[in-house]
Design a protein around this motif. Structure first.
Motif, short mmCIF file in Angstrom:
data_model
loop_
_atom_site.label_atom_id
_atom_site.label_comp_id
_atom_site.label_asym_id
_atom_site.label_seq_id
_atom_site.Cartn_x
_atom_site.Cartn_y
_atom_site.Cartn_z
N VAL A 283 -7.89 48.98 -55.17
CA VAL A 283 -7.06 47.78 -55.19
C VAL A 283 -7.95 46.56 -54.87
O VAL A 283 -8.90 46.64 -54.09
N LEU A 284 -7.61 45.44 -55.51
CA LEU A 284 -8.45 44.24 -55.47
C LEU A 284 -7.57 43.03 -55.20
O LEU A 284 -6.38 43.01 -55.54
N HIS A 285 -8.18 42.00 -54.59
CA HIS A 285 -7.49 40.74 -54.33
C HIS A 285 -6.33 40.89 -53.35
O HIS A 285 -5.23 40.37 -53.57
N VAL A 286 -6.59 41.61 -52.27
CA VAL A 286 -5.65 41.67 -51.16
C VAL A 286 -6.29 40.99 -49.95
O VAL A 286 -7.51 41.07 -49.75
N CYS A 287 -5.46 40.33 -49.15
CA CYS A 287 -5.97 39.68 -47.94
C CYS A 287 -6.00 40.68 -46.78
O CYS A 287 -5.51 41.81 -46.90
N TRP A 288 -6.58 40.26 -45.67
CA TRP A 288 -6.69 41.13 -44.51
C TRP A 288 -5.31 41.55 -44.03
O TRP A 288 -5.10 42.71 -43.65
N GLN A 427 -8.42 35.44 -53.10
CA GLN A 427 -9.12 35.20 -54.35
C GLN A 427 -10.46 35.93 -54.39
O GLN A 427 -11.02 36.14 -55.46
N ILE A 428 -10.97 36.33 -53.23
CA ILE A 428 -12.23 37.05 -53.18
C ILE A 428 -12.03 38.47 -53.71
O ILE A 428 -10.91 38.97 -53.81
N PHE A 429 -13.14 39.14 -54.03
CA PHE A 429 -13.06 40.48 -54.63
C PHE A 429 -12.95 41.52 -53.51
O PHE A 429 -13.86 42.33 -53.28
N SER A 430 -11.80 41.50 -52.84
CA SER A 430 -11.64 42.26 -51.61
C SER A 430 -10.66 43.42 -51.79
O SER A 430 -9.62 43.30 -52.41
N GLY A 431 -11.02 44.55 -51.20
CA GLY A 431 -10.16 45.72 -51.08
C GLY A 431 -10.33 46.28 -49.68
O GLY A 431 -10.67 45.55 -48.75
#
Length: 440
Positions: A283-288, A427-431
């Motif tokens: 999963v991508l584009h999730v916040c903390w 918006q960062i590439f975060s999972g």
């Protein structure tokens, strides 16, 4: 302790620095040549700078550190320093500044680069902390690659048809390994004192005692996250921290950024293309806050930064902390999804050659992984070469991310590399991946 494998002789250092600088500039050129001038000067989101600001900022930082600080040369264009000082002007203000137009920004960055290569040719790589082992050149290559990732985020935020293309990762068979891995308790060496281009927040190496814990073998997938959504995860307050609940309710957040539901199907927008959400990708584009809520829903938690690094670097057979999960060798395409080689994460369970000695996969590349930790200095931290790189961000406002994403180049990604952002950023590439206590 980590065994350094980086070159130490001057000519090898020069070659390594030249390759890193050239790779970064080629990527910058790609990201700024694939759209027309109006899109370079537009602000595609108040969260991001216009692409043309990043372009000239890259050149200005290279001039400040390689031409002025290393070579002692006079400023080429001192009147623009303030325009491209990231701390002087917030991103939302930058479109209103008298920025260099695209053609002039390109000329300026190219002229700086030409002079910087002359400096590189004559540098002895010793004598000062900035020149030792080519640190300043590595720092500038990493800085440019970090802005290339930022520009790639801007490309994801922009509307309109696709401007970038890249091949998809190789198909991977469904991952059938264990869902989690036990990381034994005990000490390990966190951080580094030997990696020549490591940045100040990665230093120094120090001993950490970490109790036993379990960690997900792979990052959390879209299909797993979709189960959280469909179980009412975004509508159930008990999964969320108070700040997280307030944030998602205030902003009407009901799914990862760029997801939409049409006709019973989840779709996502990815670099100008709308497509079904692939179930097996991380999963991508999730916040903390979203990562934290999912972990609570799953009966787990986010790993601490120390747990993440131990899972990634600790070799229980030797007791050493390696540079990367697979060892000390630099990344190759067989190890990890890095460098914008693809414009998406690879399926969960990919890159078996890149797994850690304990069998944890995809710790490097694919998606930045949120941890539970606030950004804090290591014992013995010393700001270098300027406190604004790390020191001003220490504190509870920023959460640490680890591992890098498909948008990160190998020069700015290693087992000790630390990234951070506000817990609301999507918006960062975060999972993420989850963990649980070893005795739970």
């Amino acid at each position: 302790m980590t065994a350094p494998t980086s070159p130490t002789d001057p000519e090898s250092l020069r070659e390594r620095a030249l390759d890193a600088l050239t790779t970064a500039r080629d990527r910058t050129a790609l990201l700024t040549s694939c759209v027309e001038e109006p899109e370079l000067t537009a602000q595609h989101s108040p969260l991001m700078s216009p692409l043309v600001w990043d372009l000239a900022h890259i050149g200005n930082q290279e001039e400040l550190w390689l031409l002025r600080a290393v070579a002692g040369r006079d400023a080429m264009r001192p009147e623009i320093d303030g325009l491209y000082d990231a701390f002087e002007h917030p991103r939302a203000e930058r479109p209103s500044l008298p920025l260099l137009p695209p053609a002039e920004a390109r000329r300026y960055a190219a002229e700086v680069r030409g002079r910087a290569l002359d400096v590189l040719e004559g540098t002895a790589f010793r004598g000062t902390p900035l020149t030792e082992a080519g640190f300043a050149f590595g720092m500038i290559a990493q800085h440019e690659q970090q802005h290339d990732e930022t520009m790639l985020i801007t490309h994801q935020l922009r509307r309109g048809p696709a401007a970038l293309t890249a091949p998809d990762p190789d198909p991977a068979p469904p991952f059938t390994g264990p869902a989690e891995v036990l990381v034994p308790g005990g000490p390990f060496t966190m951080g580094t004192s030997t990696e020549p281009w490591a940045l100040d927040n990665e230093r120094p190496a120090h001993r950490r005692e970490v109790p036993a814990f379990f960690i997900d073998t792979t990052p959390v997938t879209n299909s797993a996250y979709r189960a959280f959504i469909e179980d009412g995860g975004y509508a159930t307050e008990r999964w969320w921290s108070p700040e997280g609940w307030t944030h998602i309710r205030t902003h009407g957040i009901e799914a990862p950024l760029f997801w939409s539901r049409e006709g019973g199907q989840w779709l996502r927008r990815r670099f100008g293309v709308t497509e079904p959400v692939p179930p097996d990708e991380p999963v991508l584009h999730v916040c903390w806050y979203e990562a934290d809520a999912y972990a609570r829903w799953a009966g787990r938690r986010l790993p601490t930064e120390a747990e993440w690094e131990k899972a990634a670097r600790h070799d229980p057979a030797s007791g050493r902390s390696t540079r990367y999960p697979w060892g000390d060798a630099d990344p190759t395409p067989e190890h990890a999804n890095l460098g914008q080689r693809h414009l998406r994460p690879a399926p969960a369970g990919s890159y078996p050659a890149g797994e850690s000695p304990l069998g944890v996969r995809q710790l490097i590349g694919d998606v930045w992984e949120w941890t539970s930790s606030d950004l804090a200095p290591y014992p013995g931290f010393a700001a270098f070469p300027y406190k604004e790189y790390s020191e001003v961000f220490f504190g509870p406002e920023h959460k640490v991310l680890r591992g890098g994403s498909f948008a990160v180049d190998k020069v700015a990604c290693r087992g000790t590399f630390r990234n951070w952002d506000y817990p609301i950023r999507r918006q960062i590439f975060s999972g993420f991946r989850t963990a649980r206590d070893g005795n739970a």
